[in-house]
Design a protein around this motif. Structure first.
Motif, PDB file in Angstrom:
ATOM      1  N   TRP A  71       0.645  -1.275   0.079  1.00 15.24           N
ATOM      2  CA  TRP A  71       0.114   0.067  -0.088  1.00 15.24           C
ATOM      3  C   TRP A  71       1.000   1.397   0.011  1.00 15.24           C
ATOM      4  O   TRP A  71       0.597   2.259  -0.578  1.00 15.24           O
ATOM      5  N   ASP A  72       1.826   1.356   0.813  1.00 10.83           N
ATOM      6  CA  ASP A  72       2.908   2.270   0.781  1.00 10.83           C
ATOM      7  C   ASP A  72       3.435   2.609  -0.547  1.00 10.83           C
ATOM      8  O   ASP A  72       3.583   3.726  -0.882  1.00 10.83           O
ATOM      9  N   MET A  98       1.326   4.216  -3.063  1.00 12.90           N
ATOM     10  CA  MET A  98       0.914   5.553  -2.811  1.00 12.90           C
ATOM     11  C   MET A  98       2.145   6.389  -3.177  1.00 12.90           C
ATOM     12  O   MET A  98       2.029   7.350  -3.765  1.00 12.90           O
ATOM     13  N   TRP A 119       3.348   7.818   6.185  1.00 10.71           N
ATOM     14  CA  TRP A 119       2.080   8.125   6.774  1.00 10.71           C
ATOM     15  C   TRP A 119       1.689   9.304   5.948  1.00 10.71           C
ATOM     16  O   TRP A 119       0.420   9.414   5.652  1.00 10.71           O
ATOM     17  N   GLN A 146       2.648  10.620   3.311  1.00  8.00           N
ATOM     18  CA  GLN A 146       2.433  10.323   1.832  1.00  8.00           C
ATOM     19  C   GLN A 146       1.162   9.740   1.604  1.00  8.00           C
ATOM     20  O   GLN A 146       0.316  10.084   0.579  1.00  8.00           O
ATOM     21  N   ASN A 147       0.744   8.570   2.459  1.00  3.51           N
ATOM     22  CA  ASN A 147      -0.615   7.907   2.397  1.00  3.51           C
ATOM     23  C   ASN A 147      -1.681   8.980   2.271  1.00  3.51           C
ATOM     24  O   ASN A 147      -2.742   8.902   1.579  1.00  3.51           O
ATOM     25  N   THR A 196      -1.600  11.500  -0.418  1.00  5.50           N
ATOM     26  CA  THR A 196      -2.097  10.929  -1.625  1.00  5.50           C
ATOM     27  C   THR A 196      -3.624  10.520  -1.853  1.00  5.50           C
ATOM     28  O   THR A 196      -4.279  10.628  -3.007  1.00  5.50           O
TER      29      THR A 196
END
Length: 442
Positions: free
Chosen positions: A16-17, A20, A154, A156-157, A160
């Protein structure tokens, strides 16, 4: 010169990271502005959509190549590592020299300024607050990343997801404005007829808007199960971007028409104002602020890793090659990149510097993907967890198109291309000075 032992990063980024990071590294402010520039060089909505589709497919070709490179060498540093192994230290240094000196900090300065402009507009602050807000944003993001890759991820997610929400808002607005009438979307625009030369020129900003997919490879040394995660995240992330870009262009065409898009200076804001009135412009200003803020975060994180890798190799300041704390953070590299980005923000010179290094950046992409041929030849018997389909034709296609873009850019802006090559060439004596300094020190 004997290579330094590379310090170890901690692998803490999941799929997931990584997805993103890919989406956040590509979608900045370009999709909210660039389609208007492309519309001026196209003659219909059909040509507009086809160019964004072609640009997306070409970029996906490059992403497939980077997926194999990342799976083969899942280390921090990305393109710098590939160039060093395949072509030697000097070409790798010239890439790192150009990116560390100008591209990474220049991009951070430029996009942070864009963030500040939209933030001030949305928050009702006077324009003269823009520069302090941009500097504050850079300092804040450097501080977040000093806490480790998890804190940076964190942020970044979160941003995004917010930028995808802004994209979705534009798409929904365009679809509502269409009202089920799609007849004018693909129609010819008599005001902006386009020839083949104009269409080739229109492909340049499209490809630039798709740039930034390499940031995940810069962080590959911090990705869990990288041989599987990197290819998966690159393809999911870039596929999502292509779909978003096509839908946003469709929304602009349904909301403004081709002629209206070509004459717009802020197509996203104009589309939302048509549907929601003045409030729509404020909403999209917040959306673009979130999008650009997230891009700055990933540019700071990725750029610092390239600087750290160069320093650990002995071709940059030794202190910047260190990792600090239990989170294994390149603190000196982060601080150096952030401070230089702030200097460029204060000077206001980042726009010209970025123009000067556009050719160098795309040249690095071409040579970076060309290293795939070296890896395939020298490690023929080494199994790779991911291999580019259609090899060697897909890598050859991407390299050929990128070199064509470089030639077209040089013909369109010979002064900028010349300065780009000059900046790269200035790295040669700097490289040998570093070698001499390292030799004297040892």
């Amino acid at each position: 010169m004997k290579s330094a032992i590379q310090p170890e990063y901690l692998r803490r980024l999941g799929t997931w990271d990584a997805v993103m990071i890919v989406i956040g590294g590509v979608i900045g402010s370009g999709i909210f502005r660039t389609p208007a520039s492309v519309a001026k060089l196209t003659g219909s909505g059909l040509e507009q959509l086809l160019l964004w589709l072609i640009g997306g497919l070409l970029t996906l070709t490059g992403v497939l190549c980077y997926a194999e490179l990342g799976a083969r060498r899942p280390q921090v540093g990305g393109t710098y590592i590939y160039l060093r192994e395949a072509f030697g230290r000097l070409p790798a240094f010239l890439f790192g020299w150009t990116m560390a000196l100008i591209n990474y900090p220049g991009s951070v300065a430029a996009v942070a300024t864009t963030f500040a402009d939209y933030f001030c507009s949305a928050a009702g602050l006077p324009h003269h607050w823009s520069r302090p807000v941009a500097i504050g944003a850079i300092g804040f993001l450097v501080g977040i990343n000093l806490g480790g890759i998890r804190s940076g991820a964190w942020v970044q997610n979160l941003f995004t997801v917010l930028k995808l929400a802004a994209v979705s808002l534009v798409v929904v607005a365009g679809l509502i404005l269409a009202g089920g009438d799609w007849g004018l979307v693909l129609a010819t625009d008599p005001v902006h007829p386009a020839g083949s030369a104009a269409l080739i020129g229109a492909l340049l900003p499209v490809l630039f808007a798709y740039g930034g997919f390499h940031y995940l490879n810069d962080l590959a040394g911090e990705v869990k199960a990288p041989q599987q995660t990197l290819p998966r995240a690159l393809m999911i992330g870039m596929g999502t971007v292509v779909v978003c870009y096509l839908l946003v262009n469709l929304a602009y065409l349904t909301g403004l028409g081709h002629a209206g898009l070509a004459s717009s200076t802020a197509p996203a804001a104009d589309t939302l104002r048509r549907l929601l009135g003045p409030q729509g412009g404020s909403w999209i200003a917040w959306g673009i602020a979130c999008s650009t803020f997230g891009y700055c975060n990933i540019a700071i994180a990725g750029g610092a890793r390239v600087i750290q890798t160069m320093s650990a190799d002995g071709v940059f300041f030794r202190a910047a090659g260190q990792l600090a704390g239990h989170a294994r953070v390149p603190r000196i590299a982060l601080l150096a990149l952030g401070l230089w980005a702030i200097v460029l923000t204060l000077s206001g010179s980042f726009e010209r510097l970025l123009d000067y290094t556009t050719v160098g950046e795309w040249l690095a992409h071409a040579f970076g993907i060309a290293t795939l041929f070296w890896y395939r030849r020298h490690f023929r018997d080494q199994p790779s967890p991911y291999r580019v389909p259609g090899y060697p034709w897909l890598p050859l296609l991407f390299v050929s198109v990128v070199l064509g873009v470089i030639v077209a850019t040089a013909l369109h802006s010979p002064a900028d291309a010349g300065m780009s090559l000059l900046i790269i060439a200035l790295g040669v004596p700097v490289y040998y000075l570093w070698l001499r300094r390292a030799g004297e020190r040892s």
